[in-house]
Design a protein around this motif. Structure first.
Motif, short mmCIF file in Angstrom:
data_model
loop_
_atom_site.label_atom_id
_atom_site.label_comp_id
_atom_site.label_asym_id
_atom_site.label_seq_id
_atom_site.Cartn_x
_atom_site.Cartn_y
_atom_site.Cartn_z
N MET A 1 -29.31 -39.84 30.69
CA MET A 1 -29.58 -41.09 31.38
C MET A 1 -29.41 -42.26 30.41
SD MET A 1 -32.74 -39.69 33.69
CE MET A 1 -33.19 -38.41 32.52
N GLY A 2 -28.64 -43.25 30.84
CA GLY A 2 -28.33 -44.38 29.97
C GLY A 2 -29.24 -45.57 30.15
N ASN A 3 -30.30 -45.40 30.92
CA ASN A 3 -31.26 -46.50 31.08
C ASN A 3 -32.66 -45.98 30.81
OD1 ASN A 3 -30.91 -45.00 33.60
ND2 ASN A 3 -32.27 -46.49 34.54
N ALA A 4 -33.51 -46.84 30.24
CA ALA A 4 -34.88 -46.48 29.93
C ALA A 4 -35.71 -46.41 31.21
CB ALA A 4 -35.48 -47.50 28.97
N ILE B 1 -28.62 -43.15 23.55
CA ILE B 1 -28.97 -44.13 22.52
C ILE B 1 -29.22 -45.49 23.17
CG2 ILE B 1 -28.12 -45.34 20.49
CD1 ILE B 1 -28.82 -42.44 19.91
N LYS B 2 -28.42 -45.84 24.17
CA LYS B 2 -28.65 -47.09 24.91
C LYS B 2 -30.05 -47.08 25.52
CE LYS B 2 -27.00 -49.74 28.93
NZ LYS B 2 -28.12 -49.47 29.86
N ALA B 3 -30.44 -45.95 26.12
CA ALA B 3 -31.77 -45.85 26.71
C ALA B 3 -32.86 -46.02 25.65
CB ALA B 3 -31.93 -44.51 27.42
N LEU B 4 -32.65 -45.44 24.47
CA LEU B 4 -33.61 -45.61 23.38
C LEU B 4 -33.75 -47.07 22.99
CD1 LEU B 4 -32.99 -42.68 20.83
CD2 LEU B 4 -34.59 -42.78 22.73
N HIS C 1 -35.71 -48.93 25.50
CA HIS C 1 -37.12 -48.56 25.38
C HIS C 1 -37.77 -49.25 24.19
CE1 HIS C 1 -40.70 -46.04 25.72
NE2 HIS C 1 -40.59 -45.77 24.43
N MET C 2 -37.06 -49.29 23.06
CA MET C 2 -37.57 -49.96 21.87
C MET C 2 -37.85 -51.43 22.14
SD MET C 2 -34.95 -48.16 19.19
CE MET C 2 -35.05 -49.51 18.02
N ILE D 1 -40.99 -52.22 19.77
CA ILE D 1 -40.97 -51.38 18.56
C ILE D 1 -40.09 -52.08 17.53
CG2 ILE D 1 -40.21 -49.16 17.62
CD1 ILE D 1 -40.91 -47.97 20.40
N THR D 2 -40.69 -52.43 16.41
CA THR D 2 -40.00 -53.26 15.41
C THR D 2 -39.62 -52.50 14.15
OG1 THR D 2 -42.14 -54.02 14.55
CG2 THR D 2 -41.10 -55.36 16.25
N ARG D 3 -39.63 -51.18 14.21
CA ARG D 3 -39.13 -50.40 13.07
C ARG D 3 -37.66 -50.73 12.84
NH1 ARG D 3 -40.26 -44.58 15.27
NH2 ARG D 3 -38.88 -43.99 13.55
N PRO D 4 -37.22 -50.84 11.60
CA PRO D 4 -35.80 -51.10 11.35
C PRO D 4 -34.94 -49.98 11.94
CG PRO D 4 -37.09 -51.40 9.35
CD PRO D 4 -38.01 -50.78 10.36
N ALA D 5 -33.89 -50.37 12.61
CA ALA D 5 -32.98 -49.40 13.21
C ALA D 5 -31.55 -49.90 13.06
CB ALA D 5 -33.31 -49.20 14.70
N VAL D 6 -30.64 -48.96 12.79
CA VAL D 6 -29.23 -49.32 12.71
C VAL D 6 -28.44 -48.34 13.55
CG1 VAL D 6 -29.02 -48.01 10.53
CG2 VAL D 6 -27.23 -49.65 11.19
#
Length: 346
Positions: A152-155, A222-225, A228-229, A234-239
């Motif tokens: 699923m591509g949506n949160a 990944i788009k769904a993640l 969700h973030m 959720i402010t953890r650094p992500a790349v």
């Protein structure tokens, strides 16, 4: 006949019938074991058998090698118990085990995202709330009994106004289901799905920086993640490293750029492996999983969420653990094809 299966170190337990795969028994009883394809092809469900005896059904050697099996490792998706069994699994959570439902769905919309990717929106029954984790997948139940899985591509929070899920479907010429999607399928068609499945979802109890690795339509979960973030702040650094052969394969490139502008803690590195002169590509080139190591040679302090072609996911797992990534910080959903599953059954 049935057998008791105990999962360490949590101590959780469930019952498996003699002819029932351990994973199927766990899912049936709401025990959240890790898994991906459920067909012995990806190895996501591999864990250590501490006690007892099991028999394995057909599986690929890349998912479980003879050496690993000799050392006590098993694939819960195709292992059946011959006695009471104790296994070691790093993930046994209640939250990962939302109820699995069979539902009729209606094709709400279809939009070409590229020459071989269709974004399909499915309308869910409004009377029945469908709970899932961003990153999980559903399976289409075809008329002949076959199944086809799509992430699923949506949160989940995007269903608040309109119950529905978004799928990114790549055309596999000759494919029983994708030929239908890219051929006679029309809006308002009724299909049947079952889910949610999968143990690919964000581990929110960590503060580690994240690498999000996607190849092709592996971008969907990944788009769904990412959605969700943003929703959960959720402010953890992500790349995000998203790879494709040609620039057109990054079929939601502008969407990602918009999210990067909205989310200060998210960066984006697109990587193209086979650009042609007419593409005018001036960005990163090569294999997408290698680009991560060029930028972050020491992954010991990171989490990695990888999704896409098995060759990309498998290579990333091997190379990243060699670069210091703890084995239990690599979360993956490998897009196993029917060809891969056929090899497992051979």
């Amino acid at each position: 006949m049935s057998f008791n299966v105990t999962v360490q170190p949590s101590g959780r337990a469930f019952v498996a019938q003699a002819d029932e795969a351990l994973l199927a028994a766990a899912i049936r009883q709401g025990i959240g074991l890790p898994y991906g394809c459920k067909d012995g092809a990806c190895g996501s469900c591999k864990c250590k058998k501490l006690e007892g005896s099991v028999s394995h059904g057909p599986h690929q050697s890349k998912a479980l090698s003879p050496e690993e099996e000799a050392n006590g490792f098993i694939l819960t998706c195709c292992a059946t118990a011959n006695s009471d069994v104790v296994i070691e699994s790093r993930q046994v959570t209640d939250e990962s085990a939302y109820p699995i439902k069979k539902m009729p769905v209606r094709v709400a919309s279809m939009a070409r995202a590229s020459h071989d990717v269709m974004v399909v929106r499915l309308q869910l029954p409004a009377s029945d709330v469908f709970k899932y984790h961003a990153g999980q997948y559903v399976e289409f139940l075809l008329r002949d009994g076959d199944r086809r899985a799509y992430s699923m591509g949506n949160a989940p929070h995007t269903q608040t106004d309109t119950p529905g899920v978004e799928l990114h479907i790549r055309h596999m010429p000759g494919g029983k289901f994708t030929d239908h999607v890219f051929g006679p399928m029309k809006e308002k068609e009724i299909l049947r799905v079952e889910g949610p499945y999968g143990s690919f979802f964000l581990r929110e109890d960590s503060t580690k920086p994240m690498v999000l690795l996607a190849s092709g339509t592996g971008f969907a979960p990944i788009k769904a993640l990412i959605e969700h973030m943003q929703f959960k702040n959720i402010t953890r650094p992500a790349v995000l490293y998203w790879g494709g052969r040609r620039p057109a394969d990054l079929y939601m490139h502008e969407w990602v750029q918009t999210k990067v502008a909205e989310m200060p803690h998210l960066r984006y590195i697109p990587v193209i492996s086979d650009a042609l002169p007419e593409d005018g590509w001036t960005g990163r080139t090569g294999f997408v999983h290698k680009a991560v190591l060029q930028d972050i040679p020491d992954l010991s302090g990171h989490q990695v969420y990888a999704c896409g072609a098995p060759i990309v996911v498998d290579s990333a797992q091997a190379d990243y653990t060699a670069a210091g990534l703890p084995a239990d910080e690599f979360y993956a959903d490998s897009f196993v094809t029917e060809k891969d599953k056929a090899k497992a059954a051979a």
